[in-house]
Design a protein around this motif. Sequence first.
Motif, PDB file in Angstrom:
ATOM      1  N   GLY A  36      33.351 -26.835  -4.022  1.00 24.38           N
ATOM      2  CA  GLY A  36      32.174 -27.383  -4.702  1.00 24.38           C
ATOM      3  C   GLY A  36      32.287 -27.405  -6.216  1.00 24.38           C
ATOM      4  N   LYS A  37      33.505 -27.562  -6.734  1.00 23.52           N
ATOM      5  CA  LYS A  37      33.692 -27.606  -8.196  1.00 23.52           C
ATOM      6  C   LYS A  37      33.021 -28.838  -8.806  1.00 23.52           C
ATOM      7  N   SER A  38      33.324 -30.006  -8.232  1.00 28.69           N
ATOM      8  CA  SER A  38      32.758 -31.243  -8.776  1.00 28.69           C
ATOM      9  C   SER A  38      31.235 -31.270  -8.578  1.00 28.69           C
ATOM     10  N   SER A  39      30.783 -30.752  -7.440  1.00 30.07           N
ATOM     11  CA  SER A  39      29.330 -30.683  -7.189  1.00 30.07           C
ATOM     12  C   SER A  39      28.654 -29.767  -8.203  1.00 30.07           C
ATOM     13  N   ALA A  40      29.319 -28.677  -8.586  1.00 33.48           N
ATOM     14  CA  ALA A  40      28.737 -27.753  -9.564  1.00 33.48           C
ATOM     15  C   ALA A  40      28.592 -28.443 -10.923  1.00 33.48           C
ATOM     16  N   PRO A  57      38.709 -32.367   1.657  1.00 31.45           N
ATOM     17  CA  PRO A  57      39.321 -31.547   0.612  1.00 31.45           C
ATOM     18  C   PRO A  57      40.401 -32.330  -0.131  1.00 31.45           C
ATOM     19  N   GLY A  58      40.582 -32.014  -1.386  1.00 32.95           N
ATOM     20  CA  GLY A  58      41.637 -32.673  -2.156  1.00 32.95           C
ATOM     21  C   GLY A  58      41.156 -33.917  -2.875  1.00 32.95           C
ATOM     22  N   ARG A  59      39.853 -34.056  -3.012  1.00 36.94           N
ATOM     23  CA  ARG A  59      39.277 -35.245  -3.663  1.00 36.94           C
ATOM     24  C   ARG A  59      39.751 -35.367  -5.115  1.00 36.94           C
ATOM     25  N   THR A  60      39.608 -34.282  -5.863  1.00 34.43           N
ATOM     26  CA  THR A  60      39.960 -34.324  -7.277  1.00 34.43           C
ATOM     27  C   THR A  60      41.449 -34.029  -7.401  1.00 34.43           C
ATOM     28  N   GLN A  61      42.210 -35.005  -7.912  1.00 29.19           N
ATOM     29  CA  GLN A  61      43.671 -34.835  -7.970  1.00 29.19           C
ATOM     30  C   GLN A  61      44.202 -34.788  -9.389  1.00 29.19           C
ATOM     31  N   ALA A 143      25.816 -20.918  -1.563  1.00 32.11           N
ATOM     32  CA  ALA A 143      24.995 -19.749  -1.227  1.00 32.11           C
ATOM     33  C   ALA A 143      23.900 -20.125  -0.238  1.00 32.11           C
ATOM     34  N   ASP A 144      23.551 -21.420  -0.205  1.00 33.21           N
ATOM     35  CA  ASP A 144      22.524 -21.872   0.747  1.00 33.21           C
ATOM     36  C   ASP A 144      22.941 -21.672   2.203  1.00 33.21           C
ATOM     37  N   LYS A 145      24.241 -21.450   2.433  1.00 37.25           N
ATOM     38  CA  LYS A 145      24.720 -21.243   3.813  1.00 37.25           C
ATOM     39  C   LYS A 145      24.562 -19.790   4.259  1.00 37.25           C
TER      40      LYS A 145
HETATM   41  P1  GTP Z   1      38.155 -30.835  -4.447  1.00 34.08           P
HETATM   42  O1  GTP Z   1      37.952 -31.758  -5.597  1.00 34.08           O
HETATM   43  O2  GTP Z   1      38.656 -31.509  -3.215  1.00 34.08           O
HETATM   44  O3  GTP Z   1      38.943 -29.619  -4.783  1.00 34.08           O
HETATM   45  O4  GTP Z   1      36.689 -30.298  -3.976  1.00 34.08           O
HETATM   46  P2  GTP Z   1      35.503 -29.705  -4.881  1.00 34.08           P
HETATM   47  O5  GTP Z   1      35.689 -28.240  -5.051  1.00 34.08           O
HETATM   48  O6  GTP Z   1      35.313 -30.504  -6.119  1.00 34.08           O
HETATM   49  O7  GTP Z   1      34.263 -29.880  -3.888  1.00 34.08           O
HETATM   50  P3  GTP Z   1      33.131 -31.008  -3.914  1.00 34.08           P
HETATM   51  O8  GTP Z   1      32.197 -30.770  -5.043  1.00 34.08           O
HETATM   52  O9  GTP Z   1      33.751 -32.344  -3.766  1.00 34.08           O
HETATM   53  O10 GTP Z   1      32.326 -30.603  -2.578  1.00 34.08           O
HETATM   54  C1  GTP Z   1      32.978 -30.503  -1.323  1.00 34.08           C
HETATM   55  C2  GTP Z   1      31.956 -30.576  -0.209  1.00 34.08           C
HETATM   56  O11 GTP Z   1      31.097 -29.436  -0.246  1.00 34.08           O
HETATM   57  C3  GTP Z   1      31.037 -31.794  -0.286  1.00 34.08           C
HETATM   58  O12 GTP Z   1      30.785 -32.244   1.027  1.00 34.08           O
HETATM   59  C4  GTP Z   1      29.784 -31.228  -0.930  1.00 34.08           C
HETATM   60  O13 GTP Z   1      28.626 -31.949  -0.584  1.00 34.08           O
HETATM   61  C5  GTP Z   1      29.728 -29.831  -0.335  1.00 34.08           C
HETATM   62  N1  GTP Z   1      29.042 -28.873  -1.239  1.00 34.08           N
HETATM   63  C6  GTP Z   1      29.314 -28.676  -2.548  1.00 34.08           C
HETATM   64  N2  GTP Z   1      28.497 -27.726  -3.065  1.00 34.08           N
HETATM   65  C7  GTP Z   1      27.686 -27.320  -2.043  1.00 34.08           C
HETATM   66  C8  GTP Z   1      26.630 -26.349  -1.953  1.00 34.08           C
HETATM   67  O14 GTP Z   1      26.247 -25.664  -2.900  1.00 34.08           O
HETATM   68  N3  GTP Z   1      26.057 -26.198  -0.715  1.00 34.08           N
HETATM   69  C9  GTP Z   1      26.450 -26.920   0.377  1.00 34.08           C
HETATM   70  N4  GTP Z   1      25.839 -26.675   1.522  1.00 34.08           N
HETATM   71  N5  GTP Z   1      27.433 -27.850   0.309  1.00 34.08           N
HETATM   72  C10 GTP Z   1      28.045 -28.047  -0.883  1.00 34.08           C
END
Ligand code: GTP
Length: 204
Positions: A36-40, A57-61, A143-145
Amino acid sequence: MHGFSQAQFLRAAGRPADLPPPGPPEIAFAGRSNVGKSSAINALAGRRSLARTSKTPGRTQTINFYRLGDAGRLADLPGYGYARVPLAMRAQWAELIGAYLRQRPSLAAVVLIMDARHPLTPLDLQLLGWLERRRVLALLSKADKLSRAEQAAVLKNVRAALPQDTEVRLFSSVTLQGVEECRELLEQWLGQPAENKKPPVKGM
Ligand code: GTP
Ligand code: MG
């Protein structure tokens, strides 16, 4: 002000030579694939799709840089630890991320994101080793999980396992738990860059 709300895409770097010249203080978001790095970054910026996220997984390259006005930058790092990525590509990422985290002179802090359900994997500990004296905020994501009791337990365990000066927080990009508090802390860190005790290597 170091407004996260002003975040704008700056550049993607796939190789050390593509990194933007060091400028204002940077905060890097590191962690395993899919934590969830990009989501954060999107949650902190209050934007839906500034950084690209994905169920796969592996979206951000590449290392994706975002400007926060002139006051700072965010760096969204490619995730590590995803077994299905070809070995050669994993080696290239490790080289890029390792070089960036160890040598970037403008790196003010690292946000290490770990899934609250599976924190402190061997690769997370390896990355912490690279950080040495950098300022670190460990976020326990998704953390919502977890139930309230599970959240409290993981927070306590991770705090006990990490050095005392490492900040540890629960975080959710879905419920926005911890978002405001993290934004305040990171804005404060951008305003007062830490002395990195390790001398930077020239040219990064
Ligand atoms: P890479 O770029 O592949 O390394 O992934 P990332 O770490 O950037 O993760 P990304 O933000 O793309 O999220 C990966 C998945 O986790 C997506 O389906 C998001 O919707 C989900 N996700 C991210 N943050 C949360 C969260 O806080 N809670 C839940 N339930 N899902 C989340
Ligand atoms: Mg990502």
